[in-house]
Scaffold this motif. Structure first.
Motif, PDB file in Angstrom:
ATOM      1  N   ALA A  73    -117.080  25.574   3.355  1.00  0.00           N
ATOM      2  CA  ALA A  73    -118.358  24.887   3.232  1.00  0.00           C
ATOM      3  C   ALA A  73    -118.225  23.414   3.592  1.00  0.00           C
ATOM      4  CB  ALA A  73    -118.899  25.035   1.813  1.00  0.00           C
ATOM      5  N   VAL A  74    -117.125  22.794   3.176  1.00  0.00           N
ATOM      6  CA  VAL A  74    -116.900  21.384   3.499  1.00  0.00           C
ATOM      7  C   VAL A  74    -116.803  21.186   5.007  1.00  0.00           C
ATOM      8  CG1 VAL A  74    -115.283  19.459   3.289  1.00  0.00           C
ATOM      9  CG2 VAL A  74    -115.816  20.863   1.282  1.00  0.00           C
ATOM     10  N   ARG A  75    -116.079  22.077   5.690  1.00  0.00           N
ATOM     11  CA  ARG A  75    -115.962  21.965   7.151  1.00  0.00           C
ATOM     12  C   ARG A  75    -117.331  22.110   7.816  1.00  0.00           C
ATOM     13  NH1 ARG A  75    -111.308  25.130   6.228  1.00  0.00           N
ATOM     14  NH2 ARG A  75    -112.473  27.030   6.732  1.00  0.00           N
ATOM     15  N   GLY A  76    -118.130  23.035   7.305  1.00  0.00           N
ATOM     16  CA  GLY A  76    -119.463  23.214   7.875  1.00  0.00           C
ATOM     17  C   GLY A  76    -120.325  21.975   7.715  1.00  0.00           C
ATOM     18  N   TRP A  77    -120.306  21.384   6.515  1.00  0.00           N
ATOM     19  CA  TRP A  77    -121.103  20.183   6.281  1.00  0.00           C
ATOM     20  C   TRP A  77    -120.607  19.005   7.120  1.00  0.00           C
ATOM     21  CZ3 TRP A  77    -125.681  19.753   4.118  1.00  0.00           C
ATOM     22  CH2 TRP A  77    -126.117  20.722   3.213  1.00  0.00           C
ATOM     23  N   ARG A  78    -119.293  18.884   7.274  1.00  0.00           N
ATOM     24  CA  ARG A  78    -118.751  17.791   8.079  1.00  0.00           C
ATOM     25  C   ARG A  78    -119.158  17.952   9.545  1.00  0.00           C
ATOM     26  NH1 ARG A  78    -114.189  15.244   5.730  1.00  0.00           N
ATOM     27  NH2 ARG A  78    -114.743  14.812   3.546  1.00  0.00           N
ATOM     28  N   ASP A  79    -119.113  19.178  10.053  1.00  0.00           N
ATOM     29  CA  ASP A  79    -119.532  19.411  11.444  1.00  0.00           C
ATOM     30  C   ASP A  79    -121.022  19.110  11.617  1.00  0.00           C
ATOM     31  OD1 ASP A  79    -116.976  20.170  12.095  1.00  0.00           O
ATOM     32  OD2 ASP A  79    -117.371  22.334  11.980  1.00  0.00           O
ATOM     33  N   LEU A  80    -121.818  19.516  10.627  1.00  0.00           N
ATOM     34  CA  LEU A  80    -123.244  19.223  10.673  1.00  0.00           C
ATOM     35  C   LEU A  80    -123.486  17.721  10.629  1.00  0.00           C
ATOM     36  CD1 LEU A  80    -126.196  20.334  10.548  1.00  0.00           C
ATOM     37  CD2 LEU A  80    -126.001  20.210   8.057  1.00  0.00           C
ATOM     38  N   ASP A  81    -122.754  17.039   9.789  1.00  0.00           N
ATOM     39  CA  ASP A  81    -122.862  15.593   9.664  1.00  0.00           C
ATOM     40  C   ASP A  81    -122.573  14.911  10.997  1.00  0.00           C
ATOM     41  OD1 ASP A  81    -122.898  12.980   8.304  1.00  0.00           O
ATOM     42  OD2 ASP A  81    -120.725  13.033   8.588  1.00  0.00           O
ATOM     43  N   HIS A  82    -121.514  15.318  11.663  1.00  0.00           N
ATOM     44  CA  HIS A  82    -121.137  14.701  12.946  1.00  0.00           C
ATOM     45  C   HIS A  82    -122.215  14.956  14.010  1.00  0.00           C
ATOM     46  CE1 HIS A  82    -118.536  13.102  16.057  1.00  0.00           C
ATOM     47  NE2 HIS A  82    -118.725  14.206  16.766  1.00  0.00           N
ATOM     48  N   LEU A  83    -122.733  16.187  14.048  1.00  0.00           N
ATOM     49  CA  LEU A  83    -123.746  16.524  15.043  1.00  0.00           C
ATOM     50  C   LEU A  83    -125.032  15.740  14.808  1.00  0.00           C
ATOM     51  CD1 LEU A  83    -124.839  18.306  17.358  1.00  0.00           C
ATOM     52  CD2 LEU A  83    -125.410  20.026  15.629  1.00  0.00           C
ATOM     53  N   LEU A  84    -125.513  15.718  13.571  1.00  0.00           N
ATOM     54  CA  LEU A  84    -126.777  15.049  13.272  1.00  0.00           C
ATOM     55  C   LEU A  84    -126.668  13.537  13.404  1.00  0.00           C
ATOM     56  CD1 LEU A  84    -128.060  17.119  10.209  1.00  0.00           C
ATOM     57  CD2 LEU A  84    -128.658  17.360  12.621  1.00  0.00           C
ATOM     58  N   ALA A  85    -125.509  12.986  13.034  1.00  0.00           N
ATOM     59  CA  ALA A  85    -125.325  11.544  13.186  1.00  0.00           C
ATOM     60  C   ALA A  85    -125.372  11.149  14.655  1.00  0.00           C
ATOM     61  CB  ALA A  85    -123.997  11.118  12.555  1.00  0.00           C
ATOM     62  N   GLY A  86    -124.784  11.991  15.515  1.00  0.00           N
ATOM     63  CA  GLY A  86    -124.824  11.712  16.944  1.00  0.00           C
ATOM     64  C   GLY A  86    -126.235  11.782  17.507  1.00  0.00           C
ATOM     65  N   LEU A  87    -127.011  12.759  17.056  1.00  0.00           N
ATOM     66  CA  LEU A  87    -128.392  12.882  17.520  1.00  0.00           C
ATOM     67  C   LEU A  87    -129.251  11.727  17.019  1.00  0.00           C
ATOM     68  CD1 LEU A  87    -128.953  16.723  16.986  1.00  0.00           C
ATOM     69  CD2 LEU A  87    -128.635  15.530  19.159  1.00  0.00           C
ATOM     70  N   TRP A  88    -128.973  11.286  15.803  1.00  0.00           N
ATOM     71  CA  TRP A  88    -129.705  10.146  15.249  1.00  0.00           C
ATOM     72  C   TRP A  88    -129.422   8.882  16.065  1.00  0.00           C
ATOM     73  CZ3 TRP A  88    -129.270   8.380   9.410  1.00  0.00           C
ATOM     74  CH2 TRP A  88    -130.245   7.435   9.151  1.00  0.00           C
TER      75      TRP A  88
END
Length: 359
Positions: A305-320
């Motif tokens: 779950a932590v890996r999933g959230w970290r990957d989501l964080d990286h993707l969304l931060a880049g889009l932002w």
């Protein structure tokens, strides 16, 4: 002094401002005969019948002759329960067929026990109908699709069906069906609903789709999105995809939906990685809104779950940063405390999870 004169248009506007105040509208009916039509237009714009109350008997006592009832003012009709309608037949209930100008219809059963409500009696009820909502625990699917196809102008459709054993046996696909260009809301456990929709001869042209599934029914959701790919603007998906020992299903590939601008996911604690893969396959640069709602965020999330959230964080931060796409992430209270560890890049930009958003 003579009484001041107000143009009829201003009087109508005044009465319309009282649309949600029935007591005031009833008083308006006593002021002048000229005010009655406009007041009734608002008084009877929305009618609700409930088998738990005496509303049906009150209506029939007030308007024993359906042809003289004010149903021509009604635009929204809501019927909940009424199991006796299916038992007695249409001839016993001419008051239903007097609602010929409604635009929105909601029909629902209260529970499994009163599913005797027959949808046949509502078929072709109003030629002006544009929005249909059905909440039926186990109504026959042929009746449901027969009802849908009886409204040529239908745009918005909401279906909730709980009985997975009901199927399309006995349903003959009609030669025509409505264009269905508005919104689609699907809930419940019956997967045959989607199969029936995909068989409609008029095709599917929804601009908004919200699907709620208790199981990982990714394939049928993809079929819906693919069929509406030229018109789809918003897709919201709510489902639990997999457990600890199950394989993550294939992602949704929404890259061929050129008008898609809004996506949202409500998923379980182990499904964040699936959201990441789906977003990457959806040309996220073209999106304008991304909403993530996570159920079951544990105070001590697993390494997966932590890996999933970290990957989501990286993707969304880049889009932002690159495309000014501000995500929405909600819900559980513990996510607030875990945000710095699960969403470090977004947190560093001042992002905070939201709570209580509505789908």
């Amino acid at each position: 002094m003579s009484c001041p004169f107000l143009p009829p248009e201003l009087l109508d506007l005044i009465v319309d401002h009282l649309h949600d105040q029935p007591i005031s509208l009833k008083s308006c009916c006593l002021v002048s005969k000229s005010w009655i039509p406009r007041a009734r237009r608002n008084l009877f714009a929305r009618i609700e019948f409930n088998s738990y109350s005496s509303s049906i008997e009150s209506w029939r006592n007030a308007f024993p002759d359906p042809s003289l009832s004010p149903t021509h003012y009604t635009r929204v009709l809501e019927i909940i329960g009424l199991p006796t309608v299916g038992a007695a037949g249409a001839r016993e209930f001419p008051w239903i067929h007097s609602f010929r100008r409604i635009v929105t219809l909601f029909v629902g059963t209260i529970g499994w026990s009163d599913d005797r409500l027959s949808l046949v009696h509502f078929r072709g009820l109003s030629p002006t109908l544009r929005s249909l909502s059905l909440y039926c625990a186990s109504a026959p699917l042929p009746e449901i699709f027969g009802l849908i196809c009886s409204f040529p102008l239908l745009e918005d459709l909401a279906l909730h069906h709980e009985d997975p054993k009901c199927d399309l046996v006995g349903w003959t696909i009609p030669s025509t069906s409505p264009k269905l260009t508005g919104s689609l809301k699907l809930g419940g456990q019956n997967l045959s609903i989607i199969r029936g929709l995909l068989c409609l001869p008029g095709g599917l042209h929804f601009s908004k789709i919200l699907v709620s599934r208790p199981v990982g029914d990714v394939e049928s959701i993809m079929d819906l999105a693919s069929r509406c790919r030229n018109t789809l603007e918003s897709l919201r998906v709510k489902l639990f995809l997999h457990t600890v020992n199950s394989k993550m299903p294939s992602p949704l590939d929404l890259s061929r939906a050129p008008k898609l601008r809004d996506v949202g996911f409500e998923v379980g604690p182990l499904d964040i990685q699936w959201v990441v893969v789906t977003l990457k396959a959806t040309k996220p640069k073209l999106l304008r809104q991304i909403t993530i709602h996570s159920n079951g965020v544990s105070p001590e999330p697993t390494p997966e779950a932590v890996r999933g959230w970290r990957d989501l964080d990286h993707l969304l931060a880049g889009l932002w940063t690159s495309h000014s796409i501000l995500p929405k992430i909600s819900r559980r209270d513990c996510l607030q405390a875990l945000a710095p560890s699960l969403l470090p890049e977004l947190t560093s930009k001042g992002f905070k999870p939201e709570f209580g958003y509505e789908w």
